[in-house]
Scaffold this motif. Sequence first.
Motif, PDB file in Angstrom:
ATOM      1  N   UNK A 250       0.834  -1.198   0.000  1.00  0.00           N
ATOM      2  CA  UNK A 250       0.000   0.000   0.000  1.00  0.00           C
ATOM      3  C   UNK A 250       0.873   1.253   0.000  1.00  0.00           C
ATOM      4  N   UNK A 251       1.886   1.287   0.858  1.00  0.00           N
ATOM      5  CA  UNK A 251       2.795   2.433   0.886  1.00  0.00           C
ATOM      6  C   UNK A 251       3.478   2.630  -0.462  1.00  0.00           C
ATOM      7  N   UNK A 252       3.948   1.556  -1.058  1.00  0.00           N
ATOM      8  CA  UNK A 252       4.630   1.642  -2.352  1.00  0.00           C
ATOM      9  C   UNK A 252       3.681   2.171  -3.437  1.00  0.00           C
ATOM     10  N   UNK A 253       2.454   1.681  -3.447  1.00  0.00           N
ATOM     11  CA  UNK A 253       1.489   2.129  -4.446  1.00  0.00           C
ATOM     12  C   UNK A 253       1.132   3.603  -4.261  1.00  0.00           C
ATOM     13  N   UNK A 254       0.939   4.029  -3.026  1.00  0.00           N
ATOM     14  CA  UNK A 254       0.622   5.434  -2.773  1.00  0.00           C
ATOM     15  C   UNK A 254       1.798   6.334  -3.150  1.00  0.00           C
ATOM     16  N   UNK A 255       3.016   5.897  -2.834  1.00  0.00           N
ATOM     17  CA  UNK A 255       4.194   6.682  -3.233  1.00  0.00           C
ATOM     18  C   UNK A 255       4.269   6.801  -4.758  1.00  0.00           C
ATOM     19  N   UNK A 256       3.936   5.718  -5.437  1.00  0.00           N
ATOM     20  CA  UNK A 256       3.942   5.748  -6.900  1.00  0.00           C
ATOM     21  C   UNK A 256       2.904   6.737  -7.422  1.00  0.00           C
ATOM     22  N   UNK A 257       1.736   6.777  -6.792  1.00  0.00           N
ATOM     23  CA  UNK A 257       0.713   7.744  -7.196  1.00  0.00           C
ATOM     24  C   UNK A 257       1.195   9.172  -6.961  1.00  0.00           C
ATOM     25  N   UNK A 258       1.925   9.408  -5.863  1.00  0.00           N
ATOM     26  CA  UNK A 258       2.474  10.743  -5.591  1.00  0.00           C
ATOM     27  C   UNK A 258       3.439  11.142  -6.707  1.00  0.00           C
ATOM     28  N   UNK A 259       4.317  10.225  -7.084  1.00  0.00           N
ATOM     29  CA  UNK A 259       5.281  10.491  -8.158  1.00  0.00           C
ATOM     30  C   UNK A 259       4.545  10.761  -9.472  1.00  0.00           C
TER      31      UNK A 259
ATOM     32  N   UNK B 223       2.544  14.652 -13.611  1.00  0.00           N
ATOM     33  CA  UNK B 223       1.442  15.334 -14.289  1.00  0.00           C
ATOM     34  C   UNK B 223       1.488  16.838 -14.047  1.00  0.00           C
ATOM     35  N   UNK B 224       1.772  17.230 -12.812  1.00  0.00           N
ATOM     36  CA  UNK B 224       1.845  18.653 -12.483  1.00  0.00           C
ATOM     37  C   UNK B 224       2.949  19.333 -13.280  1.00  0.00           C
ATOM     38  N   UNK B 225       4.074  18.661 -13.436  1.00  0.00           N
ATOM     39  CA  UNK B 225       5.184  19.247 -14.173  1.00  0.00           C
ATOM     40  C   UNK B 225       4.884  19.342 -15.664  1.00  0.00           C
ATOM     41  N   UNK B 226       4.048  18.446 -16.176  1.00  0.00           N
ATOM     42  CA  UNK B 226       3.655  18.490 -17.586  1.00  0.00           C
ATOM     43  C   UNK B 226       2.705  19.642 -17.860  1.00  0.00           C
TER      44      UNK B 226
END
Length: 181
Positions: free
Chosen positions: A144-153, A158-161
């Motif tokens: 769960x932590x890994x998946x949430x971190x991936x969503x943050x990345x 997306x924000x940078x795009x």
Amino acid sequence: MNPNADPEPAGFYCASHLEPPNSVGYLMRQVMSSIRTQADTRLSTHDLTYAQWLPLYKISRSAGVTVAELARESDADPASMTRALDRLEAKGLVLRERSTTDRRVVQLTLTAEGQAVAAQVPQVLADVLNGHLSDFTHDEWQQLLALLRRMVVNGEALRQQDPQAAPSAPPTAARPGRGAT
């Protein structure tokens, strides 16, 4: 289908079938609401709400934090943060000191009583989070932590795009010692 092939680009949602019970954002909001409500209940003995205990906790974790940094890290507007700090100062938990080199900068410190109250927040949060994860295995928690971190990345990418997108706060998961939930 080749199991070693690169995954297809994600296309999990479409506008015509988007329903809240199946929305990652909706579910994350529901979980956060539950965490906040339960933490608020447990911290109510100190007459604190989320808007107050979160800054109190964050100040305790960072030496010399400013009002602007605290608002940014808490994803709050500066006016809301100022109101929360007014209440914490009135309760004798926080001190504000204007910088001698830049009058626009206000540094925050905890009083002795503020430190004592802030010291109770991590245990409350640990208890509340553990309650929400009570039937998870250690591996599921890590996944769960890994998946949430991936969503943050992914969200940051997306924000940078999109330069028109609102700036986001730095991810707390990547900054040890920061973040409350």
